[in-house]
Design an enzyme around this catalytic site. Structure first.
Site, PDB file in Angstrom:
ATOM      1  N   ARG A 118     174.439 151.306  -2.750  1.00 31.89           N
ATOM      2  CA  ARG A 118     173.919 151.106  -4.294  1.00 31.89           C
ATOM      3  C   ARG A 118     175.170 151.697  -5.143  1.00 31.89           C
ATOM      4  NH1 ARG A 118     170.550 147.582  -2.689  1.00 31.89           N
ATOM      5  NH2 ARG A 118     168.806 148.323  -1.410  1.00 31.89           N
ATOM      6  N   ASN A 160     170.925 158.321   4.082  1.00 36.89           N
ATOM      7  CA  ASN A 160     170.779 157.307   5.407  1.00 36.89           C
ATOM      8  C   ASN A 160     171.831 157.763   6.291  1.00 36.89           C
ATOM      9  OD1 ASN A 160     168.369 155.792   4.455  1.00 36.89           O
ATOM     10  ND2 ASN A 160     169.710 154.457   3.359  1.00 36.89           N
ATOM     11  N   LYS A 239     166.592 162.853   4.770  1.00 36.50           N
ATOM     12  CA  LYS A 239     165.566 161.778   4.729  1.00 36.50           C
ATOM     13  C   LYS A 239     164.723 161.387   5.865  1.00 36.50           C
ATOM     14  CE  LYS A 239     165.723 156.763   3.401  1.00 36.50           C
ATOM     15  NZ  LYS A 239     166.470 155.604   2.605  1.00 36.50           N
ATOM     16  N   GLU A 243     162.094 154.406   5.485  1.00 39.21           N
ATOM     17  CA  GLU A 243     162.798 153.261   5.619  1.00 39.21           C
ATOM     18  C   GLU A 243     163.603 153.121   6.807  1.00 39.21           C
ATOM     19  OE1 GLU A 243     164.903 153.159   1.853  1.00 39.21           O
ATOM     20  OE2 GLU A 243     163.178 151.998   1.051  1.00 39.21           O
ATOM     21  N   ARG A 293     151.317 151.239  -2.006  1.00 36.27           N
ATOM     22  CA  ARG A 293     152.735 151.914  -1.800  1.00 36.27           C
ATOM     23  C   ARG A 293     152.927 153.135  -2.790  1.00 36.27           C
ATOM     24  NH1 ARG A 293     158.794 149.644  -1.631  1.00 36.27           N
ATOM     25  NH2 ARG A 293     159.645 151.518  -2.646  1.00 36.27           N
ATOM     26  N   ASP A 322     159.960 153.382  -6.966  1.00 36.13           N
ATOM     27  CA  ASP A 322     161.467 153.470  -6.505  1.00 36.13           C
ATOM     28  C   ASP A 322     162.592 153.113  -7.841  1.00 36.13           C
ATOM     29  OD1 ASP A 322     163.645 153.785  -5.102  1.00 36.13           O
ATOM     30  OD2 ASP A 322     163.736 151.854  -4.151  1.00 36.13           O
ATOM     31  N   GLU A 350     170.795 151.057  -9.876  1.00 37.23           N
ATOM     32  CA  GLU A 350     170.444 150.119  -8.725  1.00 37.23           C
ATOM     33  C   GLU A 350     169.195 149.027  -9.275  1.00 37.23           C
ATOM     34  OE1 GLU A 350     168.235 151.827  -5.405  1.00 37.23           O
ATOM     35  OE2 GLU A 350     167.693 149.893  -4.436  1.00 37.23           O
ATOM     36  N   GLU A 450     164.722 146.892 -20.649  1.00 39.36           N
ATOM     37  CA  GLU A 450     163.375 146.707 -20.036  1.00 39.36           C
ATOM     38  C   GLU A 450     162.982 145.161 -20.757  1.00 39.36           C
ATOM     39  OE1 GLU A 450     160.589 149.340 -21.794  1.00 39.36           O
ATOM     40  OE2 GLU A 450     159.121 149.078 -20.330  1.00 39.36           O
TER      41      GLU A 450
END
Ligand code: GCW
Length: 617
Positions: A118, A160, A239, A243, A293, A322, A350, A450
């Site tokens: 990202r 990650n 983390k 995911e 979620r 997110d 992102e 937006e």
């Protein structure tokens, strides 16, 4: 590697940072020597360390000059503050100031390959091709930039932690991490290291079960080894169960149990475990309407109040989804008052325009904080927007987000316009025309973005994977749990007590506010409610007409912004002018595409004609 100081807010410090220091005080004196000379400031400036203090400082007038009095790191913060005030034509004097939050973190999502997950500003500042690879002069400038706005903790590797090569605490890589820690120490910056929950298994154990004695012992040994190399390490960032990353769920353990052996091992060295709460089912069956979620993080963590060790900080994204443009505050941030929490924001754009579209975040952060009154997290973290592009952030104006983040992290509540003007003055000088135009553009940028993207808190209308550009149903037929559930009757998920019940995770006043379609703030109405296209919004317009109008207006304003920038030619440095102009052209194109795709989507589902006759397909 070729780079320049293009448009960092510290032009008076030039390109070179003196190396070889160990303390902030030495760094402060060296930086003052460069900066004051370039600013043409002659009276003596004396630096005095206040015993027993760490980050606070004050700047006072003393006979014939100025004195910076501050703690171990405070003297450096004071030195930058003094020079930045002088550079913007302000009085350098400041009463004693100490940060509201002791950890002001920056998280890089950099892989050892050199790719930045990202990332929209080039490649990693730290790694390339599986190795540590950096220009130490540039890293010193990175330290200077961060310290100038008080950022004191950085995690240089991605949360990650996927490949064996990404494990920074191995015997092979730890000495390299140590070198980076040494480079950044005189800037008052400590490192966090992102680690993989299942690392024990990569290293030969048969399990990573946190309740297994061999796993506990293993973490103790590793932590001791890491602290022998970097005694002032801040700690680890994890983390887990998120995911596809491994976590305690693999062993049917909860997250408090999962964190415990690592936290205990760190505690022996005064270390901190920052544990992310971005946990949800990313393999959700579309037929399952019970799973919602946004409910996931609260459901996972709130029952664990009181069970985390003292040195654990739960890092919670500001919204329950997110990093969407518009989300309510995560209900987890109001919960667990006895547990330490860090608010996580995302400087890297992102979902907010990839550092192509302009998106300035300070107003949004202020909004989050005022919503959280009484439940403000004690710590803060931001996903970095930096890379090895010459201008650090891809879009020249995106540097404003890093600057504002530092001040917001320090002061908690700031004067948005004053902070923004300060950045403009330091970066572009004191041309009032430039200041007016940039201030307007930056402050309006979030609402502008937006207005032409997903409406009314709906989110997720982005192209999958990349997350730039429109695709209203791009995520509808996948398992990430981000359903819009549009059909001919209406759109959105009912999260009221009679729907998924998500609102019940909030304190009662918020639950009542959001849960009732009559009181729910308009900008969040499709986050919380499922509405028909002819529903009349508080503005008096139907839902469909609101979408058409905002999208036409947004695309028009994006175009107007590009033209307004063109009028600044000659008033800002040519390279910056070109950098921003090229992006504004792309932004205007992006806004037109969003307008047409989103309007067509709402028109075809709803059949509601645009009153102004513009939406034809
Ligand atoms: O939004 C998602 C991103 C992932 C990221 C994840 C996270 C680092 O798409 O790229 O992974 O959030 O925050 O962990």
């Amino acid at each position: 590697m070729k780079y320049d100081t293009r448009l960092c807010w510290l032009p008076f410090l030039g390109d070179t940072v003196k190396a070889g220091f160990t303390t902030c005080r030495e760094m402060a004196e060296a930086e003052l020597a460069i900066g004051l000379r370039n600013l043409g400031y002659e009276p003596p400036v004396c630096v005095l360390e206040t015993p027993g203090e760490d980050e606070g400082y004050e700047i006072q007038e003393t006979p014939g000059g100025l004195t910076i009095r501050g703690g171990t790191r405070g003297v450096l913060y004071g030195a930058y503050s003094l020079m930045m005030r002088l550079a913007a034509g302000q009085s350098p004097l400041t009463a004693w100031t100490a940060p509201c939050r002791s950890l002001r973190m920056l998280n890089h999502w950099d892989n050892m390959s050199g790719a930045v997950e990202r990332g929209y500003a080039g490649r990693s500042l730290f790694f390339d091709n599986g190795k540590f690879a950096y220009d130490s002069r540039r890293l010193l400038r990175y330290g200077r930039i961060l310290a100038s706005v008080g950022i004191n903790t950085v995690c240089i590797n991605n949360v990650n932690v996927e490949t064996p090569a990404d494990q920074l605490i191995t015997d092979e890589l730890l000495p390299e991490v140590r070198k980076v820690a040494d480079l950044l120490r005189p800037f008052g910056i400590r490192l966090l290291i992102a680690i993989d929950f299942a690392l024990p298994m990569t290293c030969g154990l048969t399990t990573a079960d946190p309740l297994d004695g061999s796993v506990r012992g293993w973490w103790e040994k590793q932590v001791a080894r890491v602290y022998a190399a970097i005694p002032d390490l801040c700690g680890f960032l994890v983390k887990a169960d998120s995911e596809f990353r491994p976590g305690p769920g693999l062993y049917c353990r909860n997250h408090a149990e999962g964190a415990r052996p690592i936290a205990r091992a760190l505690a022996a060295f005064g270390g901190t475990l920052v544990w992310r709460c971005f946990v949800y089912n990313c393999q959700q069956d579309w037929r399952d309407r019970q799973t919602d979620r946004p409910k996931a993080a609260y459901e996972t963590y709130a029952p664990l109040e009181g069970l985390f060790d003292e040195n654990v900080i739960l890092q919670v994204k500001y919204g329950p989804y997110d990093f969407q443009v518009r989300e309510p505050i995560s209900p987890l941030l109001y919960a667990m008052p006895a547990t330490k929490k860090a608010l996580e924001v995302q400087l890297t754009q992102e979902y907010t325009g990839h550092q192509i579209d302009l998106y300035y975040m300070l107003p949004q952060w202020q909004e989050i904080l005022s919503d959280l009154k009484g439940a403000e997290p004690r710590y803060i973290s931001a996903v970095s927007n930096l890379g090895n592009d010459a201008n650090w952030t891809g879009h020249d104006l995106a540097q404003a987000n890093l600057f504002a983040y530092g001040l917001f992290a320090w002061y908690a509540v700031v004067d948005t316009a004053a902070v923004t003007r300060w950045w403009i003055a330091l970066t572009f000088g004191e041309d009032p025309r430039v200041e007016d135009v940039l201030l307007d553009m930056l402050l309006a940028s979030r609402e502008l973005y937006e207005s032409y993207t997903a409406p009314l808190g709906l989110g997720w209308m982005v192209n999958p994977n990349g997350h730039y550009g429109p695709s209203p149903e791009g995520y509808e037929y996948s398992a990430w749990g981000t359903y819009l559930r549009a059909d001919r009757q209406g759109i959105g998920v009912d999260r009221s007590p009679s729907g998924t019940g998500f609102v019940l995770q909030y304190p009662p006043d918020k639950a009542a506010l959001y849960g009732d379609v009559k009181t729910c703030p308009e900008e969040l109405i499709l986050f919380f409610h499922r509405l028909s296209y002819t529903h009349t919004l508080p503005s008096g317009k139907t839902l469909a007409q609101h979408v058409y109008d905002t999208h036409f207006e947004g695309a028009r304003r994006a175009e107007a912004m590009a033209e307004r920038w063109n009028a600044l030619e000659g008033r800002v440095p040519a390279e910056a002018f070109d950098n921003v102009r090229a992006r504004f052209i792309l932004q205007a194109r992006n806004a037109r595409e969003w307008r047409d795709v989103v309007n067509a989507y709402f028109y075809r589902y709803s059949g509601v004609a645009d009153e102004k006759g513009r939406v034809l397909y």
